[in-house]
Scaffold this motif. Structure first.
Motif, PDB file in Angstrom:
ATOM      1  N   SER A  38       0.867  -1.172   0.000  1.00 63.06           N
ATOM      2  CA  SER A  38       0.000   0.000   0.000  1.00 63.06           C
ATOM      3  C   SER A  38       0.908   1.227   0.000  1.00 63.06           C
ATOM      4  O   SER A  38       2.076   1.149   0.362  1.00 63.06           O
ATOM      5  CB  SER A  38      -0.897  -0.004   1.228  1.00 63.06           C
ATOM      6  OG  SER A  38      -0.164   0.353   2.365  1.00 63.06           O
ATOM      7  N   LEU A  39       0.370   2.377  -0.423  1.00 61.21           N
ATOM      8  CA  LEU A  39       1.208   3.566  -0.522  1.00 61.21           C
ATOM      9  C   LEU A  39       1.791   3.990   0.832  1.00 61.21           C
ATOM     10  O   LEU A  39       2.981   4.280   0.918  1.00 61.21           O
ATOM     11  CB  LEU A  39       0.415   4.708  -1.175  1.00 61.21           C
ATOM     12  CG  LEU A  39      -0.110   4.384  -2.577  1.00 61.21           C
ATOM     13  CD1 LEU A  39      -0.847   5.569  -3.145  1.00 61.21           C
ATOM     14  CD2 LEU A  39       1.019   3.957  -3.495  1.00 61.21           C
ATOM     15  N   ALA A  62      -0.660  10.617  -2.172  1.00 64.80           N
ATOM     16  CA  ALA A  62      -0.189   9.365  -2.764  1.00 64.80           C
ATOM     17  C   ALA A  62       1.267   9.105  -2.383  1.00 64.80           C
ATOM     18  O   ALA A  62       1.907   8.244  -2.969  1.00 64.80           O
ATOM     19  CB  ALA A  62      -0.344   9.392  -4.279  1.00 64.80           C
ATOM     20  N   PHE A  82       3.894   8.609  -5.066  1.00 60.37           N
ATOM     21  CA  PHE A  82       3.818   7.540  -6.071  1.00 60.37           C
ATOM     22  C   PHE A  82       2.840   7.910  -7.184  1.00 60.37           C
ATOM     23  O   PHE A  82       1.756   7.337  -7.291  1.00 60.37           O
ATOM     24  CB  PHE A  82       3.439   6.223  -5.416  1.00 60.37           C
ATOM     25  CG  PHE A  82       4.495   5.722  -4.474  1.00 60.37           C
ATOM     26  CD1 PHE A  82       5.645   5.147  -4.969  1.00 60.37           C
ATOM     27  CD2 PHE A  82       4.345   5.843  -3.105  1.00 60.37           C
ATOM     28  CE1 PHE A  82       6.635   4.700  -4.111  1.00 60.37           C
ATOM     29  CE2 PHE A  82       5.326   5.388  -2.238  1.00 60.37           C
ATOM     30  CZ  PHE A  82       6.469   4.815  -2.745  1.00 60.37           C
ATOM     31  N   PRO A  89      -6.258   6.828  -2.902  1.00 62.61           N
ATOM     32  CA  PRO A  89      -5.773   7.382  -1.635  1.00 62.61           C
ATOM     33  C   PRO A  89      -6.949   7.672  -0.706  1.00 62.61           C
ATOM     34  O   PRO A  89      -7.942   8.267  -1.123  1.00 62.61           O
ATOM     35  CB  PRO A  89      -5.066   8.670  -2.057  1.00 62.61           C
ATOM     36  CG  PRO A  89      -4.671   8.445  -3.466  1.00 62.61           C
ATOM     37  CD  PRO A  89      -5.734   7.563  -4.057  1.00 62.61           C
ATOM     38  N   SER A 109       3.770   2.302  -9.190  1.00 68.99           N
ATOM     39  CA  SER A 109       3.437   1.204  -8.297  1.00 68.99           C
ATOM     40  C   SER A 109       4.665   0.752  -7.506  1.00 68.99           C
ATOM     41  O   SER A 109       5.674   0.349  -8.089  1.00 68.99           O
ATOM     42  CB  SER A 109       2.883   0.043  -9.130  1.00 68.99           C
ATOM     43  OG  SER A 109       2.547  -1.023  -8.304  1.00 68.99           O
TER      44      SER A 109
END
Lengths: 299, 555, 315
Positions: free
Chosen positions: B290-291, B348, B351, B407, B527
């Motif tokens: 996950s971010l 984000a 990213f 997000p 990603s």
């Protein structure tokens, strides 16, 4: 260690007295609060606190400050801030009120249904009892969590559906116990006597059965509340809890999971609150059981 | 109280024996169940099986630094093997099957199993020259007959939904008249209508090649299919593990590891814990990290976090058929008001690539900077004030808070930016199923998606659904954007053979999309993925394929 | 007795029928179109033609009674149908998941029951109040931790820090340890409390006091008289608990990547996947009913006098 083992052995040889509980010396009866009432009272106090505390905190729990996000606990933000920069302390307090309201409503409805069905079946017996018992059997057969999940997933999440889903299957187990209790009270001598004397039924139910059923009722209720708090948090984990931006503890834990690497404190506050209230409810139920046992033995 | 001194009843069977029976049964069941839970574990390591000869001299010098016999464990978030009912059996990420035409990292078609292709003058006939000397893993030769069998099978089973990609033959092959072989290694596609975009539309998934022996008469797989890629799927348990082995007879450079075991772990925290505890060597593929996780892992010495651009994008869609966003100025106001660089950097965690338009910046051939919507908050305020005249416009924004790709802060962020302009953004957090329904019923004004992987790199794939009035986002999903000029441009673009002329058309469409904003790309997704210190050469392609065949593991 | 079991067995079929009918009605009434969900799985907006094609193929154009009747008909013939979402046979989907579910359910069940009874018995018999208090306080706190928090803690401790156990997956006994712990610690508190309470009650009974006065062997008294008589309320509780363990493990399954049926059911609900929901209920329903019946049988076997007092109604 040796002392410990000896102590364990010794327990068996202690004299058994009617009010005995684990070999502890009984307190003098002059004590106003009998042992067993301690945790129930603490629990009620905390419940009150849970409802009052949001009023003491002036911060808006839904106020977003993106530039203050994921702040660790500090003097300004006691429990830190979440991913939108909202004050966790304010959220956990307000969320507590939501959680406790849902929990108490669900438990109240559950227990009222259980009480109605249990007392009715236990008091009247016969065909009524047979049918109500079959109904209880049937509901006990249902997979509880699944039904809850299915109802929520399908009806959509809102306050009423949440409570409906929680209540839908939960009433059966306490109903069975309350029925057995009513049955036991009903067949005791003084009720028979009252009936023989021609007391009206509502009077018997109200004056004789209700007082005797009060303690088991409270005990079951507090245990039920402990359970319901956990179920609500489990539902939030599955995304079926309260809707954003409003938070309950379960939603807060579920949200915090994404940031567990960066902001582990986010999980602590709601987690501790859930554990605290659920554990207190457990202990309160336990204490009430003790009270009940003692009063049963006295009679 | 002793039970023995009660008067004896004679039940069906003695309850003592019943108790005993139950105890035995319960014990037996548990043992049996446990027995089943422990599969015969495959012998791990220490067994130098099938060492490929040093066929490739380029790799020989570095062979000392890594273990060519290594077994690598990879954690993934989603199912990458779907089995018999699926059109592809495995996801392209596993690199078992290969397509005729692939995509490079700038979305250009590149030869894989086809060596070259050309379109006839009239635009009706495509001729593909195939790679020679390739064999499927079940021993069948790869040739024109195999290609024809695959194409015919795809047409036969179409349409077929799949978690990977919906098999929709007309989208890939156009209005196909026939597919014929010319010798062993030439395949000719004849169309009823000109279809000059086929090199792109059939790239990747739609020209996947399987051994013709793998299909049943209905076009389903009967078992793990014969493939041509650098890895072979050896065995798999659905939603749990898939074991790949190096294909020893691979036509290209053989892979650098002997075995790869994929472990599917849906829960993001558990997945990371599996990497940290050494249960897996790397987390790869779409949604590996996950971010916030990726951001938190930066600066760790024992783990490497890397990230690669992929074709997914973070979108905002407008319902152009319903007030307030039937007015183009309010769509523009929203588009100008959102600080997309801020969204990428803060929400984000960096990213993303914010300077983008309706086509991804990844596209070397088709992206035009004219598609970029600028950040102009003052103009946004002016436009909003001009239309709203001091009134407030209610905007329904439904979203799924459990969608891990979007997000989490984005809906609330939009609310905080747009409400001061005069919008009244009403957030509706709903589960995914309800969201599809709300979208299908058109009961929304603005919505967020993160997806639409640009699977074939052809601009039509992005334009048609979002901009054409008959596109799916404007019909089934109720975007309701209508512009006759755009429709005409899109329809003519597909038929344009000249690349310069087609670029001009595409640029025009991108400029209109940036002007009228029926949908807005906030950023192209980058990603993140992670691996431990033993792993090297692990990259990520734009189609989310990890570079499994290049990956090495230290001894 | 026989009459009672007959009635319980007879009630099974209408129960199942009602549950599946309820599931059908609710799922159909719910918001969410299986076709759109199916087609959006692969990230591309579905075209109107595809939507129409799948609506026809899944039989969603028919009216609800027709669909339910058709489903019921095929179920009676032993065919649970195919999943809307994956197009796979429901029997295959559930078949590959049932063993892991049973393994985890059984292990957690047995662990929590055995440890709970032992601990409860020790507390009751030794009457060491400090130990009693500490144990009960600890357990009440532990059982108040939401299972997924417990799971996260266990993963972090045994997986990430100690690196003793695998954190995810299915296959060996090591994989079983953490999910079992996460599932079993919750119900432990109730088991301990029930055992302890029931045993203390029985220790007060006259016949036990007589036996002790006569100087009967301690071990014999505990095992032969006390535990056995305390078994009745325990069996009832534990039986109900088993059903909960079977069906309530969905969260634990998803955290530990355990390939059980709970996750399948959750996915099916989220995807409005009626055939899977129906199939699951048909499979798990009889299982739980069976366990309840077995519990009653066990109660009867332990003490035939008490077991059915609640079914015979008031005099």
């Amino acid at each position: 260690m040796k002392w410990f083992l000896q102590r364990l052995q010794a327990g068996w040889h202690l004299p058994v007295t009617p009010l005995d509980d684990g070999g502890r010396r009984q307190p003098r009866s002059t004590l106003v609060i009998r042992r067993g009432w301690f945790f129930p009272l603490i629990f009620v106090a905390f419940l009150g606190l849970g409802f009052v505390s949001p009023m003491l905190i002036s911060t808006d729990p839904n106020h977003i400050q993106i530039n203050q996000r994921l702040q660790p606990p500090s003097a300004e933000y006691w429990f830190g801030t979440d991913h939108l920069g909202r004050d966790v302390l304010a959220r956990v307090s307000h969320g507590g009120r939501t959680t406790l309201t849902f929990g108490l409503c669900a438990v109240a409805i559950t227990m009222l249904i259980a009480l109605g069905i249990g007392m009715f079946a236990g008091y009247y017996g016969g065909q009524v009892d047979l049918w109500l018992n079959s109904l209880i059997d049937l509901v006990l057969t249902l997979p509880t969590l699944l039904i809850t999940l299915a109802l929520l997933g399908i009806l959509g999440v809102s306050g009423p559906t949440l409570i409906l889903a929680l209540v839908s299957t939960a009433w059966a187990a306490p109903a069975r116990i309350l029925r057995a209790t009513t049955l036991a009270i009903r067949s005791s001598g003084y009720i028979e006597a009252a009936r023989a004397l021609g007391s009206p039924q509502h009077r018997i139910l109200w004056r004789h059965i209700a007082p005797n059923i009060a303690t088991p009722f409270l005990m079951l209720a507090s245990l039920e509340l402990a359970e319901v708090l956990l179920v609500i948090s489990a539902l939030s984990f599955l995304g079926l809890g309260t809707q954003p931006p409003h938070a309950d503890w379960g939603v807060m834990i579920a949200e915090s999971r994404a940031y567990i690497g960066q902001a582990p404190w986010l999980m602590w506050a709601p987690g501790l609150y859930i554990v605290l209230y659920s554990a207190l409810a457990n202990l309160a139920g336990d204490g009430l059981k003790q009270v009940l046992d003692q009063s049963l033995k006295r009679t | 109280m002793n039970n023995e001194d009660r008067p004896l009843r004679r039940p069906l069977f003695d309850r003592r024996s019943f108790l005993r029976l139950m105890t035995t049964l319960a014990g037996g069941t548990v043992l049996a169940a446990c027995g089943q839970a422990v599969p015969s574990t495959a012998p791990e390591g220490g067994e130098p099986a099938g060492v490929p000869s040093a066929a490739d001299p380029t790799l020989a010098p570095s062979a000392a630094t890594f273990d060519r016999n290594a077994s690598v464990a990879l954690g993934v978030s989603r199912s990458l093997v779907l089995g018999e009912e699926d059109p592809w059996y495995t996801h392209s990420s596993l690199m078992c099957w290969e397509p005729l035409v692939g995509l490079d990292d700038r979305l250009n078609p590149i030869p894989v199993l086809a060596e070259s292709w050309e379109l006839s003058e009239d635009g009706l006939t495509w001729t593909f020259q195939l790679r020679q000397g390739v064999q499927f893993t079940d021993g069948e030769p790869f040739n024109a007959a195999a290609v024809i069998a695959n194409i015919e099978r795809n047409i036969q089973i179409s349409p077929r939904s799949s978690n990977f990609f919906t098999m929709n033959a007309p989208l890939a092959y156009g209005d196909l008249a026939e597919v014929t072989a010319d010798g062993d290694y030439t395949v000719i596609f004849r169309h009823n209508q000109p279809f000059p975009v086929m090199e792109a539309t059939m790239s990747n998934f739609f020209s996947a090649m399987f051994s013709p022996r793998s299909f049943t008469a209905e076009g389903n797989f009967s078992d793990i299919p014969g493939t041509t890629g650098p890895f072979i799927l050896v065995d798999w348990q659905r939603d749990q593990t898939y074991r790949l082995e190096r294909n020893p007879t691979y036509w290209g450079t053989p892979a650098n590891v002997r075995e790869i075991v994929f472990q599917q772990i849906a829960d993001a925290n558990t997945r990371l814990a599996a990497l940290e505890s050494g249960q897996v060597d790397a987390l790869v593929e779409l949604g590996a990290l996950s971010l916030p996780q990726a951001a938190a892992l930066r600066g760790r010495s024992d783990l490497t976090v890397a990230a690669g651009p992929i074709t997914l994008a973070q979108w905002i869609h407008f319902n152009c058929g319903r007030p307030p966003f039937d007015d183009v100025r309010l769509r523009q106001a929203v588009a100008f008001a959102l600080d997309r660089q801020f969204i990428v950097d803060e929400l984000a965690f960096g990213f993303g690539q914010a300077q983008t338009g309706i086509l991804s910046t990844l596209s070397e051939r088709w992206f035009s900077p004219k598609g970029i919507v600028p950040y102009e908050p003052e103009r946004a305020a002016e436009l909003a004030a001009e239309v709203l005249q001091g009134q407030r416009a209610t905007v329904i924004l439904p979203f799924d808070p459990n969608n891990a790709r979007i997000p989490r802060e984005l809906p609330e962020y939009m609310q905080s930016v747009l409400n001061p302009l005069g919008f009244d953004i009403q957030l509706q957090a709903v589960e995914a199923a309800v969201l599809t329904d709300i979208v299908g019923q058109g009961e929304w004004n603005i919505r967020l998606t993160n997806g639409f992987g640009w699977a074939n790199g052809d601009p039509d794939f992005r334009f048609r659904p979002h901009l054409h009035s008959e596109g799916s986002a404007n019909t089934t999903q109720n975007g309701r954007y209508r512009n006759a000029q755009v429709d005409q441009l899109i329809d003519s673009g597909v038929l344009e053979r000249d690349r310069q002329k087609r670029f001009a058309i595409c640029e025009q469409i991108q400029a209109i999309a940036a002007e009228e904003v029926p949908a807005l790309v906030l950023y192209d997704v980058i990603s993140p993925y992670a691996f431990n210190a033993k792993i090297n050469n692990l990259g990520l392609r734009i189609t989310y394929q990890p570079t499994l065949e290049l990956m090495t593991k230290q001894a | 007795m026989g009459h009672y079991f007959q009635r319980r067995l007879l009630i099974t079929f209408p129960t199942l029928f009602l549950i599946t009918l309820g599931a059908f009605l609710l799922t159909t009434a719910a918001r969410g179109d299986p076709v759109l969900i199916l087609l959006e799985q692969s990230d591309q907006p579905p075209t109107p033609e595809l939507v129409a094609f799948y609506r026809e193929q899944l039989g969603l154009n028919d009216r609800l009674p027709v669909r339910y009747w058709r489903w019921l008909g095929s179920v009676v013939q032993g065919d649970l149908g195919r999943s809307f979402l994956s197009q796979r046979p429901v029997a295959a989907i559930l078949g590959e998941r049932i063993v892991p579910t049973l393994v985890l359910g059984f292990t957690a069940f047995i662990a929590s029951t055995i440890v709970g009874i032992l601990l409860g018995a020790v507390l009751a018999v030794t009457r060491f109040w400090q130990l009693d208090l500490v144990t009960r306080m600890t357990l009440s706190v532990v059982s108040a931790i939401p299972s997924f928090c417990l799971a996260i803690g266990l993963i972090s401790l045994f997986g990430t820090h100690l690196r003793l156990l695998p954190v995810a997956g299915y296959g060996s006994w090591q994989h079983l340890v953490l999910p079992t712990l996460a599932l079993a610690l919750g119900p432990l508190f109730v088991t301990v409390r029930l055992t302890r309470g029931a045993m203390i009650d029985i220790l007060h009974e006259d016949y036990i006091r007589t036996a002790r006065a006569k100087g009967l062997d301690q071990r014999r008294i505990i095992f032969h008289h006390v535990l056995r008589n305390a078994a009745l309320p325990l069996t009832t509780f534990v039986g109900m608990r088993f059903g909960a363990l079977l069906t309530g493990a969905a969260i634990i399954e998803s955290i530990f990547a355990w390939p059980g049926m709970g996750t399948v059911f959750i996915t099916a609900i989220a995807g409005r996947d009626l055939p899977v929901i129906g199939g699951y209920l048909l499979l798990i329903g009889p299982l739980i009913i069976g366990v309840n019946l077995l519990t009653d049988l066990l109660c009867w076997a332990i003490d035939p006098r008490v077991a059915f007092s609640h079914t015979q109604g008031a005099r």
